[in-house]
Each structure stands twice: as C-alpha cells, then as structure tokens.
Design a protein around this motif. Structure first.
Motif, short mmCIF file in Angstrom:
data_model
loop_
_atom_site.label_atom_id
_atom_site.label_comp_id
_atom_site.label_asym_id
_atom_site.label_seq_id
_atom_site.Cartn_x
_atom_site.Cartn_y
_atom_site.Cartn_z
N TYR A 78 0.83 -1.21 0.00
CA TYR A 78 0.00 0.00 0.00
C TYR A 78 0.87 1.26 0.00
N TYR A 79 1.94 1.22 0.75
CA TYR A 79 2.85 2.36 0.76
C TYR A 79 3.52 2.52 -0.61
N PHE A 80 3.89 1.39 -1.21
CA PHE A 80 4.48 1.43 -2.56
C PHE A 80 3.52 2.08 -3.55
N SER A 81 2.26 1.68 -3.48
CA SER A 81 1.26 2.22 -4.41
C SER A 81 1.08 3.72 -4.20
N THR A 82 1.09 4.15 -2.93
CA THR A 82 0.94 5.58 -2.62
C THR A 82 2.11 6.39 -3.17
N VAL A 83 3.32 5.91 -2.94
CA VAL A 83 4.51 6.61 -3.41
C VAL A 83 4.55 6.64 -4.94
N PHE A 84 4.21 5.53 -5.57
CA PHE A 84 4.23 5.46 -7.03
C PHE A 84 3.23 6.46 -7.64
N LYS A 85 2.06 6.57 -7.01
CA LYS A 85 1.07 7.51 -7.52
C LYS A 85 1.54 8.95 -7.36
N GLN A 86 2.24 9.24 -6.26
CA GLN A 86 2.80 10.57 -6.07
C GLN A 86 3.83 10.89 -7.15
#
Length: 298
Positions: free
Chosen positions: A265-273
């Motif tokens: 979930y953290y990976f997905s958040t950072v990637f979207k940023q």
C-alpha cells in the motif's frame, strides 16, 4: 602575474566554439581596441609578450600563458609590442550565467536538468583568467585541429571542432579541491544507492558505510544532485518499478518487493505521487498508448 582572477561559467548549456585563428604582431604594433564583442576570447600565447588591458586593468601575457577576455567589456593595448608576438585565439559563446571574481563562484544551470541520471553534478566551469599553460604543445596541437575541422566542408567537421573545444576547456579548467572532494563523495553515494536500492537503507546505514555524519552526507548529495539520499533512493526505486511494470508480467506485489518496499500500500501511494497514477493504472495507460501508436503506424 597579478592577483588571481577566475571566470566561473555555468556549463549547462555548454560553451560553444564560434571561430578562431592565429595572429602575429611585430614590434611597434598594438592590439585592436574593442568593446562590443559578444564572445569570450581565449588567447594561448606562443611567443613574445602581449600588453592587453580590460576595463582599465593592465595585463602582460607571456609566451606559454593563457588569457581570457570577457564579452562586451572594453579591451585594448596599453603598450606597443616590444618584440614579435604570436598567439592562438578562440572565440566562444555562453548562454548561461558567468562571473569574474577573485574566487571560484558556483553557478547553477539555466536549464532544468533531471537530477537522477545527471552524472555531472558540478554545473560550473572554472577557468583562470590569466595562467601558465601546463601542456602548451598539446594545447596548440588541439587548437590547430579545431581550425582544420572548422574549415572542413563536411558537416561533421563542426561537431568535431566543438568536441575538441570542450576537450581544451577540460584541459585548462581549474579544479576546486573542496568541490572535487564533494563530487567524489556524491558519486560514491549515488553508486551505493543505485547498487543497493532494493535493500533497506537508512541514515545510519549510510553513516556506517561512508564514515560520515548523516547530516554531512545529506548536505553533500543535496548540493550536487538537488536530492537528499531518501529522495534520490525513492526516485530511483520508482524508475525501476516503472520499468518492471512496462517490461515484465510481475505483479504489483512482486514489483514492490523487488524495489525495496515491504508494504504494497505504501508502494502504491509513493508510485502515484511520482507518476500521478496507481501502478495498475500506469501499466494499463502505457499499454493503451502502445496499442494506439501501433494502430497509427499500421
């Protein structure tokens, strides 16, 4: 030789060679009086003595020395030639910022350069205004080759001349010891982060590896790349994740683990940023774009 002076020039974009030549004066001659040239003039003295002034400051340039005149500054002869005098001259143009001062002045790029894959963290070219040439014969040979390439009718002659001119600038540049040490450490930091990007890296990790306080390492990388170690590592991981999304069938969870993220979930958040899209959306959007391009070609 008078008090040292240095020209600090933003080297992004790179200086451009315009034209050059070889000039000979005889005893009793004077250097031309000019104040409207828009180019730097690099002069490489071969024999004799040149009595040149710039904005009221008098210089005597001897055989085996180099001298640089600033663009749009008044230069003229302050004394007649006392003997046969000859030198190579090269006009070059700079679109970036520059400054003449008694010390080296860091000059940033005037264009926006991506920092992650920008492996020339020092964006300033430092040149002594008046200095002894370390390898005069080699420099003269390179200069003559520039003139030969410039006269060539083939288009590649222009590019060869530009490359040789950059080589000359590298030959005569002044190296800041402090900046050199900073660049060396920065390069080592970047290499370590790239080589270990899929591992857990903390400030303590870097401190143990490089034997410096974390704050010093942060300042060093920030000064040379514009990014802190955390920012650099995150950006590199995102680029690696992008490659895997586009070029492999790995799942989002597999990619997250492969680039050093424990939490999907953290990976997905950072990637979207970083990209503006979630990983799955990014893969789908790129696939649609490729399909569209293929249809347009067919």
């Amino acid at each position: 030789m008078s008090q040292p002076e240095y020209l600090s020039i933003s080297c992004l974009p790179l200086p451009t060679f315009i034209e050059g030549g070889y000039v000979t004066f005889h005893a009793g001659d004077r250097h031309p009086n000019r104040n409207n040239l828009q180019f730097f003039i690099l002069m490489l003295m071969e024999k004799g003595q040149l009595y040149i002034a710039e904005d009221g400051h008098n210089y005597t340039v001897k055989a085996g020395e180099m001298f640089i005149l600033q663009p749009l500054h008044h230069h003229y002869s302050w004394h007649v030639m006392t003997e046969d005098t000859a030198y190579y001259w090269l006009h070059f143009y700079v679109t970036g910022r520059w400054e003449q001062a008694p010390n080296l002045v860091s000059m940033g790029s005037v264009i926006n350069v991506p920092t992650l894959h920008h492996y020339t963290p020092v964006e300033t070219l430092y040149l002594a205004k008046h200095a002894k040439i370390q390898h005069p014969h080699r420099l003269a040979q390179m200069t003559r080759q520039i003139f030969k390439n410039s006269e060539a009718t083939e288009s590649y002659g222009f590019w060869q001349a530009q490359q040789l001119f950059i080589d000359i600038l590298q030959e005569i540049q002044v190296q800041s010891q402090q900046e050199s040490a900073m660049v060396q450490l920065s390069n080592q930091l970047q290499r370590y982060l790239r080589d270990h990007f899929n591992e857990k890296i903390t400030s303590a990790t870097l401190s143990r590896e490089f034997h410096f306080h974390p704050n010093h390492l942060i300042r060093t990388l920030k000064a040379t790349t514009g990014l802190t170690p955390t920012e650099y590592l995150r950006q590199y991981r995102m680029e690696e994740a992008s490659k895997r999304l586009l070029n492999t069938a790995m799942t989002e969870t597999e990619i997250a683990a492969a680039v050093g993220f424990q939490n999907i979930y953290y990976f997905s958040t950072v990637f979207k940023q970083y990209t503006g899209l979630a990983p799955t959306q990014y893969r789908q959007a790129q696939a649609r774009q490729i399909a569209t391009n293929h249809e347009e070609l067919t």
